[in-house]
Motif scaffolding. Structure first.
Motif, PDB file in Angstrom:
ATOM      1  N   GLU A 104       0.803  -1.220   0.000  1.00 47.38           N
ATOM      2  CA  GLU A 104       0.000   0.000   0.000  1.00 47.38           C
ATOM      3  C   GLU A 104       0.837   1.271   0.000  1.00 47.38           C
ATOM      4  N   GLU A 105       2.076   1.210   0.498  1.00 44.03           N
ATOM      5  CA  GLU A 105       2.853   2.429   0.709  1.00 44.03           C
ATOM      6  C   GLU A 105       4.204   2.347   0.000  1.00 44.03           C
ATOM      7  N   VAL A 106       4.566   3.433  -0.692  1.00 49.62           N
ATOM      8  CA  VAL A 106       5.901   3.517  -1.278  1.00 49.62           C
ATOM      9  C   VAL A 106       6.899   3.835  -0.167  1.00 49.62           C
ATOM     10  N   ALA A 107       8.172   3.683  -0.471  1.00 45.49           N
ATOM     11  CA  ALA A 107       9.224   3.972   0.512  1.00 45.49           C
ATOM     12  C   ALA A 107      10.329   4.773  -0.154  1.00 45.49           C
ATOM     13  N   VAL A 108      10.985   5.626   0.638  1.00 46.54           N
ATOM     14  CA  VAL A 108      12.106   6.433   0.163  1.00 46.54           C
ATOM     15  C   VAL A 108      13.228   6.325   1.183  1.00 46.54           C
ATOM     16  N   SER A 109      14.442   6.047   0.710  1.00 45.68           N
ATOM     17  CA  SER A 109      15.587   5.913   1.603  1.00 45.68           C
ATOM     18  C   SER A 109      16.772   6.689   1.058  1.00 45.68           C
ATOM     19  N   LEU A 110      17.594   7.188   1.969  1.00 44.26           N
ATOM     20  CA  LEU A 110      18.815   7.913   1.622  1.00 44.26           C
ATOM     21  C   LEU A 110      19.997   6.976   1.864  1.00 44.26           C
ATOM     22  N   HIS A 111      20.822   6.771   0.824  1.00 45.80           N
ATOM     23  CA  HIS A 111      21.956   5.859   0.914  1.00 45.80           C
ATOM     24  C   HIS A 111      23.261   6.634   0.771  1.00 45.80           C
ATOM     25  N   ILE A 112      24.177   6.409   1.698  1.00 42.06           N
ATOM     26  CA  ILE A 112      25.497   7.028   1.670  1.00 42.06           C
ATOM     27  C   ILE A 112      26.523   5.940   1.412  1.00 42.06           C
ATOM     28  N   TYR A 113      27.253   6.059   0.301  1.00 44.27           N
ATOM     29  CA  TYR A 113      28.283   5.076  -0.036  1.00 44.27           C
ATOM     30  C   TYR A 113      29.647   5.756   0.051  1.00 44.27           C
ATOM     31  N   SER A 114      30.534   5.186   0.889  1.00 43.52           N
ATOM     32  CA  SER A 114      31.857   5.772   1.078  1.00 43.52           C
ATOM     33  C   SER A 114      32.916   4.675   1.021  1.00 43.52           C
ATOM     34  N   PRO A 115      33.823   4.735   0.009  1.00 43.78           N
ATOM     35  CA  PRO A 115      33.890   5.723  -1.069  1.00 43.78           C
ATOM     36  C   PRO A 115      32.849   5.428  -2.156  1.00 43.78           C
TER      37      PRO A 115
END
Length: 640
Positions: free
Chosen positions: A206-217
């Motif tokens: 029922e619900e979409v999702a949004v995520s913030l991804h940090i890749y280092s390096p």
């Protein structure tokens, strides 16, 4: 009555109206009698001030990450536990403005998407991942990089797998974990190849999702592990990479300047006395002709990560009181929809790589109903000056048409393109027009290397800028401190600042929620003290719903600005004892809609003194308003 609702000044006003019948002394007792009664305002505690820091915009978060992450992390390097702990703490504590990150959210039915929102070369990349209902990633590794995930909306499920002895994906480890944006303690996750592999999925139907991804390096590709098959590489970013060979000119030719130097010299031009003269217009064009990007600047502003398969990636690399500099990375065949840069705004454009087509539309009610009146090809290396009424092209010099609604397109179907645009006054957002309607897109500040962010930006400059600014209350205070420290405070500058500011609803809702738990008084509205500074006071007001109207009456002294954050509010200015009459007279009446701002002073432009300001709310939906008072409300009023 005052004890029940200290903001209800009706008893005081009634007394004041009766007092109006008597002669007033010359020493200002009338103003003193009509001043607002403000008491029992929840005070700013140290905890509240500390909490201000968690409401940030994307550039501020990227700046924090640049400070916390190693500047040159090694691929496959062992996990530094203290760094991981600090970064996770930062990600758990910050609250990003949904109205900011939603502009970068792109959903597709066939698969989840990645969209760049921050970058620091060789250090990290920040991507916004958008997950439709039921979508999932394959099992994958991270090419030796550290992976941090922060949930922004919805929930994601994380399944972890061991490495098999043959290099394939092994058995699943434990039960799947759930990351939840609504629960800070469960909103952040960390992964590294030394911990195994993982798969991310949106379990919701029922619900979409949004995520913030940090890749280092940052990394360009990772390994994915299809069921029953051998691992295979999969690209993480665009496969388009611009040719940065021209940067050799920067060291070889003394007339060539780097992009960093170009921005620095622009800042030196902004205070020039003849900034509107033709000589300075051509001076900026000459600077742009000489500008080339160094290797580091190509890596910072036009790496493969900066190209999107969905739209041209436009981002600000410099902004001051007079100029904004925008880099655009065009994948093959991409174009920006029809738009204008605004009346009186000038634009300089240089094609760093590729070939673009500039198209201007004939006058019409809508751009899609208009014909293309003029097309001009902009070749690689060409630099141009654009304003309403003139189109000048350097190198292949020509002087043509006036410019109205127009668009730009990468002419090549196989090669990327990169452009630099300079706007004065500064431009930080575009308004695009299509058959689907009008879309407003704020330009991100990806904060690579060199000039970026709001450094050097003032409240007065914001008034000249075409675009919105995502601010916290702390950020608002910083800009107001600059403006009110000036000897010539301009009310319109403060009004424009409030109108263009976009505050995080989570911030003011949390303020109100905490304050209303502290207040025991009944009745509406409720008021929260946001800031008490040397030159001003900021108050947040909540106007509830109910059978009776919420009314607040205050004395019309000094200056005040009212911004509606949610709902709508009625506002009236009232004069007392006009022309010998005992009856109050309405000087001005208006209904303030959401995101609108009003300015009132004790001396109206009509020349009539406003003795009383009445604000009322009677709608079925609540209203939230932000008020700035100058001069500040005295401490005695704060304490009742």
């Amino acid at each position: 009555q005052h004890a029940r609702n200290p903001f209800d000044m009706r008893p005081a006003v009634s007394c004041a109206i009766r007092a109006c019948r008597r002669p007033w002394p010359k020493h200002g007792l009338r103003a003193q009698a009509l001043r607002r009664a403000v008491s029992n305002l929840p005070r700013l505690s140290e905890e509240t001030v500390a909490d201000d820091k968690k409401y940030v915009d994307l550039p501020s978060l990227v700046k924090q990450l640049r400070e916390e992450l190693p500047p040159q992390p090694g691929v496959g390097a062992p996990i530094n536990g203290s760094v991981v702990a600090r970064v996770k703490k930062v990600l758990q504590s910050v609250q990003l403005n949904p109205r900011e990150w939603q502009q970068h959210a792109v959903f597709r039915r066939g698969r989840y998407t990645r969209n760049i929102v921050g970058y620091s070369p060789n250090q990290f990349i920040a991507l916004l991942l958008c997950w439709e209902r039921g979508q999932q990633s394959p099992i994958h590794d991270h090419s030796g990089a550290h992976c941090f995930i922060k949930m922004l909306s919805g929930q994601l499920q994380e399944q972890k797998f061991l490495w098999a002895a043959d290099g394939n994906a092994g058995a699943e480890v434990d039960e799947p974990g759930v990351m939840d944006a609504a629960k800070p303690e469960k909103s952040v996750s960390f992964m590294h190849d030394s911990l195994g592999l993982h798969r991310i999925s949106n379990p919701s139907t029922e619900e979409v999702a949004v995520s913030l991804h940090i890749y280092s390096p940052p990394f360009r590709e990772c390994l994915v592990f299809p069921p029953g098959g051998a691992p295979k590489p999969s690209p993480m970013v665009s496969m388009f990479e611009p040719d940065s060979a021209p940067n050799e000119k920067v060291a070889a030719d003394s007339n060539i300047i780097s992009l960093q130097s170009f921005c620095d010299q622009l800042s030196g031009l902004k205070n020039s006395e003849d900034k509107d003269s033709q000589s300075q217009l051509h001076a900026i064009l000459d600077l742009l002709v000489s500008a080339e990007m160094t290797d580091l600047e190509w890596a910072s502003y036009a790496s493969p990560a900066h190209f999107s398969e969905f739209y041209p990636v436009q981002h600000i690399i410099h902004c001051d009181d007079e100029f904004s500099v925008v880099i655009t990375c065009w994948s093959p065949g991409q174009k920006v929809p029809p738009h204008t840069v605004g009346r009186g705004r000038m634009m300089w454009l240089k094609v760093m790589q590729g070939n673009l087509l500039f198209q201007e539309f004939s006058p019409g009610l809508f751009p899609w109903e208009s014909d293309v009146e003029r097309s001009t090809e902009l070749g690689e290396g060409s630099a141009s000056f654009l304003e309403v009424g003139a189109w000048l092209r350097r190198a292949r010099y020509c002087e043509e048409c006036g410019v109205r609604m127009h668009d730009l397109k990468n002419l090549s179907d196989t090669q990327p393109a990169v452009t630099i645009q300079v706007f004065s006054p500064p431009l930080t957002s575009f308004t695009f027009h299509s058959e689907k309607g009008t879309e407003r897109k704020d330009l991100p500040r990806l904060v690579g290397q060199g000039p970026a962010g709001m450094e050097g930006f003032s409240a007065q400059a914001l008034g000249r800028t075409a675009g919105r600014w995502f601010l916290s209350f702390r950020g608002l205070q910083s800009l107001l401190n600059q403006e009110f420290s000036r000897q010539d405070v301009k009310p319109q500058t403060v009004a424009t600042l409030l109108t263009k500011a976009v505050f995080n609803p989570q911030e003011w809702r949390e303020r109100l929620s905490n304050a209303m738990r502290q207040q025991t008084m009944g009745g509406w509205p409720k008021h929260v003290l946001v800031a008490q500074e040397k030159h001003y006071t900021i108050i947040l007001s909540y106007w509830g719903t109910g059978a009776e109207r919420s009314v607040a009456i205050e004395g019309g002294t000094g200056m005040s600005w009212t911004l509606i954050l949610e709902g709508e509010l009625e506002e009236q200015t009232i004069g007392l004892g006009r022309d010998g009459s005992d009856s109050p007279s309405v000087l001005r009446s208006s209904v303030l809609k959401e995101e609108s701002c009003s300015f009132l002073s004790s001396f109206e432009t009509s020349g009539a003194t406003a003795d009383i300001v009445e604000r009322a709310h009677g709608a079925e939906t609540p209203c939230v308003s932000l008020h700035v008072y100058h001069p500040p409300l005295p401490e005695a009023w704060m304490m009742g």
